[in-house]
Each structure stands twice: as C-alpha cells, then as structure tokens.
Design a protein around this motif. Structure first.
Motif, PDB file in Angstrom:
ATOM      1  N   VAL A  40       0.842  -1.209   0.000  1.00 35.69           N
ATOM      2  CA  VAL A  40       0.000   0.000   0.000  1.00 35.69           C
ATOM      3  C   VAL A  40       0.872   1.252   0.000  1.00 35.69           C
ATOM      4  O   VAL A  40       0.627   2.196  -0.767  1.00 35.69           O
ATOM      5  N   LEU A  41       1.894   1.278   0.848  1.00 39.54           N
ATOM      6  CA  LEU A  41       2.774   2.448   0.935  1.00 39.54           C
ATOM      7  C   LEU A  41       3.487   2.708  -0.390  1.00 39.54           C
ATOM      8  O   LEU A  41       3.592   3.857  -0.840  1.00 39.54           O
ATOM      9  N   VAL A  44       1.075   4.307  -2.844  1.00 34.66           N
ATOM     10  CA  VAL A  44       0.760   5.698  -2.500  1.00 34.66           C
ATOM     11  C   VAL A  44       1.937   6.618  -2.821  1.00 34.66           C
ATOM     12  O   VAL A  44       1.749   7.713  -3.371  1.00 34.66           O
ATOM     13  N   GLU A  47       2.138   7.075  -6.558  1.00 29.90           N
ATOM     14  CA  GLU A  47       1.057   7.970  -6.991  1.00 29.90           C
ATOM     15  C   GLU A  47       1.416   9.424  -6.673  1.00 29.90           C
ATOM     16  O   GLU A  47       1.203  10.312  -7.500  1.00 29.90           O
ATOM     17  N   LEU A 153      -4.225  12.533  -4.017  1.00 29.50           N
ATOM     18  CA  LEU A 153      -3.371  11.675  -3.201  1.00 29.50           C
ATOM     19  C   LEU A 153      -4.139  11.062  -2.034  1.00 29.50           C
ATOM     20  O   LEU A 153      -3.965   9.877  -1.720  1.00 29.50           O
ATOM     21  N   CYS A 154      -4.988  11.846  -1.377  1.00 31.22           N
ATOM     22  CA  CYS A 154      -5.797  11.313  -0.264  1.00 31.22           C
ATOM     23  C   CYS A 154      -6.715  10.190  -0.741  1.00 31.22           C
ATOM     24  O   CYS A 154      -6.894   9.187  -0.060  1.00 31.22           O
ATOM     25  N   ALA A 157      -4.532   7.041  -1.189  1.00 27.94           N
ATOM     26  CA  ALA A 157      -4.200   6.424   0.097  1.00 27.94           C
ATOM     27  C   ALA A 157      -5.400   5.679   0.667  1.00 27.94           C
ATOM     28  O   ALA A 157      -5.275   4.550   1.171  1.00 27.94           O
ATOM     29  N   TYR A 160      -6.162   2.411  -1.736  1.00 25.01           N
ATOM     30  CA  TYR A 160      -5.232   1.291  -1.598  1.00 25.01           C
ATOM     31  C   TYR A 160      -5.272   0.697  -0.190  1.00 25.01           C
ATOM     32  O   TYR A 160      -5.115  -0.512  -0.016  1.00 25.01           O
ATOM     33  N   GLY A 161      -5.489   1.550   0.802  1.00 26.77           N
ATOM     34  CA  GLY A 161      -5.639   1.041   2.166  1.00 26.77           C
ATOM     35  C   GLY A 161      -6.856   0.142   2.302  1.00 26.77           C
ATOM     36  O   GLY A 161      -6.788  -0.944   2.879  1.00 26.77           O
TER      37      GLY A 161
END
Length: 200
Positions: A40-41, A44, A47, A153-154, A157, A160-161
C-alpha cells in the motif's frame, strides 16, 4: 480550496477504481496477508510522485505530443495484454494460492519489486496520472493545484488502504481454489478489454 480538493479526489476516484494490474496486485497481496503495508505504501508514494510531476507540467507536455501519446498507448496495451495472458495462465492451472499459510511467505524485497513493477512498468498508470490527472491539475489556478493534488493523493491512500486491508474480509471466499481461478480469469478479461480500449 475545498472545491479543488474534492475535484482532485473525484477525478482520482474515477480513474483508480477500475480494476487494473496494480489494483489486482494489491488485492492479491491483501488476500494473502503478505506485506500489505509495504504494498500500500509503495503504491501511495508512486502515486504522489507521478501526480506531482504531472501537475508541475509534464501532463500538459505529454498530452500535446501525439507521438508520445501513441507510444504510451501501444506500450500500455502491450503491458495489459501480457498481464492478461499471465492471469489467464494462472486461472487455467489446477493448483491455486491459499489465502494465508498455504505457501512460503514472500520476502519483502521481491514483494517491493513486484508492486513497483506493476506500477511503474505499466504505461496505463502514466496515462492516468501524468497525462489526465496532471493536465487537469495543472489547469487549476493558484493554490488550486496543490489542493487538487492533495485530494487526488488522499483518495489514492484511502483506496489502496481499503483494498489491501479490506481484502481479508473476502478470505473465506478465497479459501477455495475455484475462487482464485475465477478472479484470475476475470482479471485477464478486464486487462484485455483495457488494452483494446487503449488501442481504440
């Protein structure tokens, strides 16, 4: 300010929620419960970098160059077709992955390499983030560029989380090998459909 944030979040959501090779990989790692945080990280961070580059002008530059757009389209179609073939081969195998504990755990280095490959070697990602999101973000006035990028971006995150950590809710379903085969077949068909869409 809030309007630009919502605009970035909305456009990002419309692009990111289609099942692509990156989403399929995050879902797979989430189902296996392997290196979910790392996966996930990595998504992000990639991206964030690509959105920033796009908004700073690369998106407009690429969208105004027909040759680069054609190369990106053909490259993206080739990558998606190859990924679809790989998924279909997996779907046709008699054995299947287990949700957790059925296979030897992957080390973090190949896990990181895998997520970077499906992200950065996929030209479709560049079309979405650099060309589309970047070009729209670059048109926002003043601080609107920053808030548009932050909204995008939010959303990434959050998405994907949810995809990585929410996948475990599907674990009982994917305890059966048939479910993996159906998922792989569906991914293959979607990859080929996206490849055809890019070429058209």
């Amino acid at each position: 300010m809030f309007t630009f944030f919502l605009k970035g979040m909305g456009l990002s959501a419309s692009l990111i929620m289609a099942i692509g090779s990156q989403n399929a990989h995050v879902l797979r790692m989430g189902l296996r419960r392997e290196h979910v945080a790392l996966t996930v990280l990595a998504c992000v961070v990639c991206e964030a970098v690509l959105i920033a580059i796009g908004i700073l002008g690369m998106g407009t530059l690429l969208s105004n160059n027909p040759l680069w757009m054609r190369i990106a389209s053909w490259g993206g179609a080739a990558f998606l077709f190859w990924y679809g073939v790989r998924a279909m081969r997996s779907a046709m195998q008699s054995h299947s992955m287990r949700v957790s504990g059925g296979e030897q755990a992957m080390h973090w280095r190949p896990a990181l390499a895998a997520v970077l490959a499906v992200t950065l070697l996929n030209p479709h990602v560049y079309l979405d983030l650099l060309v589309l999101l970047g070009a729209v973000g670059a048109q926002q006035p003043g601080d609107g560029k920053f808030w548009f990028g932050l909204g995008a971006l939010c959303n990434a995150a959050l998405w994907y989380g949810l995809l990585g950590y929410g996948a475990r809710l599907l674990a009982p379903l994917f305890a059966r090998p048939l479910a993996w085969r159906i998922l792989d077949a569906a991914i293959a068909v979607m990859m080929w459909a996206l490849a055809i869409q890019l070429l058209m």
